[in-house]
Design a protein around this motif. Structure first.
Motif, PDB file in Angstrom:
ATOM      1  N   GLN A  85       0.808  -1.213   0.000  1.00 43.34           N
ATOM      2  CA  GLN A  85       0.000   0.000   0.000  1.00 43.34           C
ATOM      3  C   GLN A  85       0.847   1.271   0.000  1.00 43.34           C
ATOM      4  O   GLN A  85       0.315   2.371   0.015  1.00 43.34           O
ATOM      5  CB  GLN A  85      -0.931   0.016   1.214  1.00 43.34           C
ATOM      6  CG  GLN A  85      -2.006  -1.030   1.112  1.00 43.34           C
ATOM      7  CD  GLN A  85      -2.965  -0.959   2.280  1.00 43.34           C
ATOM      8  OE1 GLN A  85      -3.009   0.014   3.021  1.00 43.34           O
ATOM      9  NE2 GLN A  85      -3.736  -2.009   2.464  1.00 43.34           N
ATOM     10  N   ARG A  86       2.156   1.131   0.007  1.00 53.88           N
ATOM     11  CA  ARG A  86       3.040   2.289  -0.011  1.00 53.88           C
ATOM     12  C   ARG A  86       3.405   2.605  -1.451  1.00 53.88           C
ATOM     13  O   ARG A  86       4.051   1.801  -2.111  1.00 53.88           O
ATOM     14  CB  ARG A  86       4.308   2.006   0.774  1.00 53.88           C
ATOM     15  CG  ARG A  86       4.054   1.835   2.223  1.00 53.88           C
ATOM     16  CD  ARG A  86       5.359   1.645   2.941  1.00 53.88           C
ATOM     17  NE  ARG A  86       5.068   0.803   4.082  1.00 53.88           N
ATOM     18  CZ  ARG A  86       5.826  -0.161   4.508  1.00 53.88           C
ATOM     19  NH1 ARG A  86       6.943  -0.429   3.918  1.00 53.88           N
ATOM     20  NH2 ARG A  86       5.475  -0.864   5.542  1.00 53.88           N
ATOM     21  N   ILE A  87       2.983   3.741  -1.934  1.00 53.25           N
ATOM     22  CA  ILE A  87       3.281   4.113  -3.308  1.00 53.25           C
ATOM     23  C   ILE A  87       4.121   5.381  -3.282  1.00 53.25           C
ATOM     24  O   ILE A  87       3.679   6.418  -2.784  1.00 53.25           O
ATOM     25  CB  ILE A  87       1.995   4.341  -4.117  1.00 53.25           C
ATOM     26  CG1 ILE A  87       1.163   3.069  -4.106  1.00 53.25           C
ATOM     27  CG2 ILE A  87       2.322   4.776  -5.537  1.00 53.25           C
ATOM     28  CD1 ILE A  87      -0.205   3.226  -4.704  1.00 53.25           C
ATOM     29  N   PHE A  88       5.316   5.300  -3.797  1.00 59.92           N
ATOM     30  CA  PHE A  88       6.190   6.453  -3.885  1.00 59.92           C
ATOM     31  C   PHE A  88       7.180   6.220  -5.011  1.00 59.92           C
ATOM     32  O   PHE A  88       7.326   5.117  -5.514  1.00 59.92           O
ATOM     33  CB  PHE A  88       6.918   6.710  -2.565  1.00 59.92           C
ATOM     34  CG  PHE A  88       7.752   5.554  -2.108  1.00 59.92           C
ATOM     35  CD1 PHE A  88       9.077   5.422  -2.515  1.00 59.92           C
ATOM     36  CD2 PHE A  88       7.228   4.592  -1.257  1.00 59.92           C
ATOM     37  CE1 PHE A  88       9.839   4.345  -2.093  1.00 59.92           C
ATOM     38  CE2 PHE A  88       7.997   3.522  -0.834  1.00 59.92           C
ATOM     39  CZ  PHE A  88       9.308   3.397  -1.256  1.00 59.92           C
ATOM     40  N   PHE A  89       7.834   7.265  -5.399  1.00 66.04           N
ATOM     41  CA  PHE A  89       8.847   7.181  -6.442  1.00 66.04           C
ATOM     42  C   PHE A  89      10.143   7.720  -5.879  1.00 66.04           C
ATOM     43  O   PHE A  89      10.133   8.621  -5.040  1.00 66.04           O
ATOM     44  CB  PHE A  89       8.409   7.981  -7.670  1.00 66.04           C
ATOM     45  CG  PHE A  89       7.146   7.441  -8.274  1.00 66.04           C
ATOM     46  CD1 PHE A  89       7.195   6.439  -9.221  1.00 66.04           C
ATOM     47  CD2 PHE A  89       5.902   7.904  -7.863  1.00 66.04           C
ATOM     48  CE1 PHE A  89       6.036   5.914  -9.764  1.00 66.04           C
ATOM     49  CE2 PHE A  89       4.742   7.389  -8.406  1.00 66.04           C
ATOM     50  CZ  PHE A  89       4.808   6.396  -9.352  1.00 66.04           C
ATOM     51  N   LYS A  90      11.259   7.176  -6.337  1.00 63.43           N
ATOM     52  CA  LYS A  90      12.562   7.582  -5.846  1.00 63.43           C
ATOM     53  C   LYS A  90      13.488   7.841  -7.024  1.00 63.43           C
ATOM     54  O   LYS A  90      13.616   6.993  -7.907  1.00 63.43           O
ATOM     55  CB  LYS A  90      13.135   6.479  -4.945  1.00 63.43           C
ATOM     56  CG  LYS A  90      14.404   6.852  -4.253  1.00 63.43           C
ATOM     57  CD  LYS A  90      14.805   5.759  -3.271  1.00 63.43           C
ATOM     58  CE  LYS A  90      16.026   6.147  -2.490  1.00 63.43           C
ATOM     59  NZ  LYS A  90      16.391   5.123  -1.521  1.00 63.43           N
ATOM     60  N   ARG A  91      14.112   9.002  -7.037  1.00 64.40           N
ATOM     61  CA  ARG A  91      15.060   9.323  -8.097  1.00 64.40           C
ATOM     62  C   ARG A  91      16.355   8.572  -7.860  1.00 64.40           C
ATOM     63  O   ARG A  91      16.912   8.619  -6.760  1.00 64.40           O
ATOM     64  CB  ARG A  91      15.327  10.819  -8.136  1.00 64.40           C
ATOM     65  CG  ARG A  91      14.110  11.633  -8.459  1.00 64.40           C
ATOM     66  CD  ARG A  91      14.483  13.092  -8.736  1.00 64.40           C
ATOM     67  NE  ARG A  91      13.365  13.986  -8.599  1.00 64.40           N
ATOM     68  CZ  ARG A  91      12.343  14.078  -9.428  1.00 64.40           C
ATOM     69  NH1 ARG A  91      12.289  13.303 -10.479  1.00 64.40           N
ATOM     70  NH2 ARG A  91      11.368  14.924  -9.214  1.00 64.40           N
ATOM     71  N   LYS A  92      16.839   7.863  -8.891  1.00 62.57           N
ATOM     72  CA  LYS A  92      18.055   7.067  -8.743  1.00 62.57           C
ATOM     73  C   LYS A  92      19.272   7.930  -8.428  1.00 62.57           C
ATOM     74  O   LYS A  92      20.097   7.576  -7.597  1.00 62.57           O
ATOM     75  CB  LYS A  92      18.326   6.261 -10.013  1.00 62.57           C
ATOM     76  CG  LYS A  92      17.420   5.067 -10.171  1.00 62.57           C
ATOM     77  CD  LYS A  92      17.829   4.232 -11.365  1.00 62.57           C
ATOM     78  CE  LYS A  92      16.937   3.018 -11.485  1.00 62.57           C
ATOM     79  NZ  LYS A  92      17.334   2.163 -12.596  1.00 62.57           N
ATOM     80  N   LYS A  93      19.398   9.067  -9.109  1.00 62.00           N
ATOM     81  CA  LYS A  93      20.591   9.906  -8.942  1.00 62.00           C
ATOM     82  C   LYS A  93      20.661  10.587  -7.579  1.00 62.00           C
ATOM     83  O   LYS A  93      21.712  10.638  -6.964  1.00 62.00           O
ATOM     84  CB  LYS A  93      20.652  10.959 -10.044  1.00 62.00           C
ATOM     85  CG  LYS A  93      20.968  10.377 -11.399  1.00 62.00           C
ATOM     86  CD  LYS A  93      21.110  11.472 -12.437  1.00 62.00           C
ATOM     87  CE  LYS A  93      21.456  10.857 -13.788  1.00 62.00           C
ATOM     88  NZ  LYS A  93      21.617  11.878 -14.821  1.00 62.00           N
ATOM     89  N   THR A  94      19.540  11.100  -7.104  1.00 57.87           N
ATOM     90  CA  THR A  94      19.565  11.891  -5.871  1.00 57.87           C
ATOM     91  C   THR A  94      19.014  11.158  -4.653  1.00 57.87           C
ATOM     92  O   THR A  94      19.270  11.559  -3.524  1.00 57.87           O
ATOM     93  CB  THR A  94      18.741  13.187  -6.053  1.00 57.87           C
ATOM     94  OG1 THR A  94      17.370  12.827  -6.266  1.00 57.87           O
ATOM     95  CG2 THR A  94      19.267  14.018  -7.201  1.00 57.87           C
ATOM     96  N   GLY A  95      18.231  10.107  -4.864  1.00 58.02           N
ATOM     97  CA  GLY A  95      17.605   9.402  -3.756  1.00 58.02           C
ATOM     98  C   GLY A  95      16.353  10.099  -3.242  1.00 58.02           C
ATOM     99  O   GLY A  95      15.745   9.674  -2.271  1.00 58.02           O
ATOM    100  N   GLU A  96      15.948  11.200  -3.905  1.00 56.72           N
ATOM    101  CA  GLU A  96      14.768  11.947  -3.500  1.00 56.72           C
ATOM    102  C   GLU A  96      13.519  11.079  -3.672  1.00 56.72           C
ATOM    103  O   GLU A  96      13.329  10.435  -4.686  1.00 56.72           O
ATOM    104  CB  GLU A  96      14.624  13.205  -4.367  1.00 56.72           C
ATOM    105  CG  GLU A  96      13.345  13.956  -4.104  1.00 56.72           C
ATOM    106  CD  GLU A  96      13.034  14.980  -5.184  1.00 56.72           C
ATOM    107  OE1 GLU A  96      12.085  15.749  -4.976  1.00 56.72           O
ATOM    108  OE2 GLU A  96      13.707  14.998  -6.238  1.00 56.72           O
TER     109      GLU A  96
END
Length: 121
Positions: A85-96
């Motif tokens: 149920q956890r939906i998020f996105f993470k930028r590979k370069k910055t980890g944001e």
């Protein structure tokens, strides 16, 4: 008569998988049992010792409705949604970590670390 035959009930927390449904910060819990009284599935039960924080007894039975978190007047409860149920996105370069098309997630959220995983230690 055996000790366990005295019609006494015992409450003990049950460990769960890689996540926990709800955690209770015992440092700020007022032991008012508002969370236990409103819990729809009896995941949280009043502590048999008066003045002690409630006990998360059946974490795998939690419906993740959030009633307990809303009922807590001290903010001692934190809901940890299951991984699916956890939906998020993470930028590979910055980890944001971010949500698409929405403002940054608030401080107390499942979209920021530690994302509800159990803390080590």
């Amino acid at each position: 008569m055996q000790e366990w035959e005295k019609n006494e009930a015992f409450i003990a927390p049950n460990p769960t998988g890689p996540t926990e449904a709800v955690s209770i910060n015992t440092e700020i819990c007022a032991a008012c049992n508002a969370c236990a009284n409103i819990c729809r599935t009896q995941t949280i039960m009043p502590n048999p010792e008066p003045g002690k924080p409630p006990v998360v007894v059946f974490p795998d039975e939690c419906w993740y409705c959030g009633s307990c978190v809303e009922a807590c007047r001290t903010g001692a409860l934190e809901m940890h949604l299951p991984i699916n149920q956890r939906i998020f996105f993470k930028r590979k370069k910055t980890g944001e970590v971010f949500r698409i098309g929405q403002a940054d997630a608030p401080e107390k959220t499942f979209f920021k670390e530690p994302f509800g995983w159990l803390k080590e230690g």
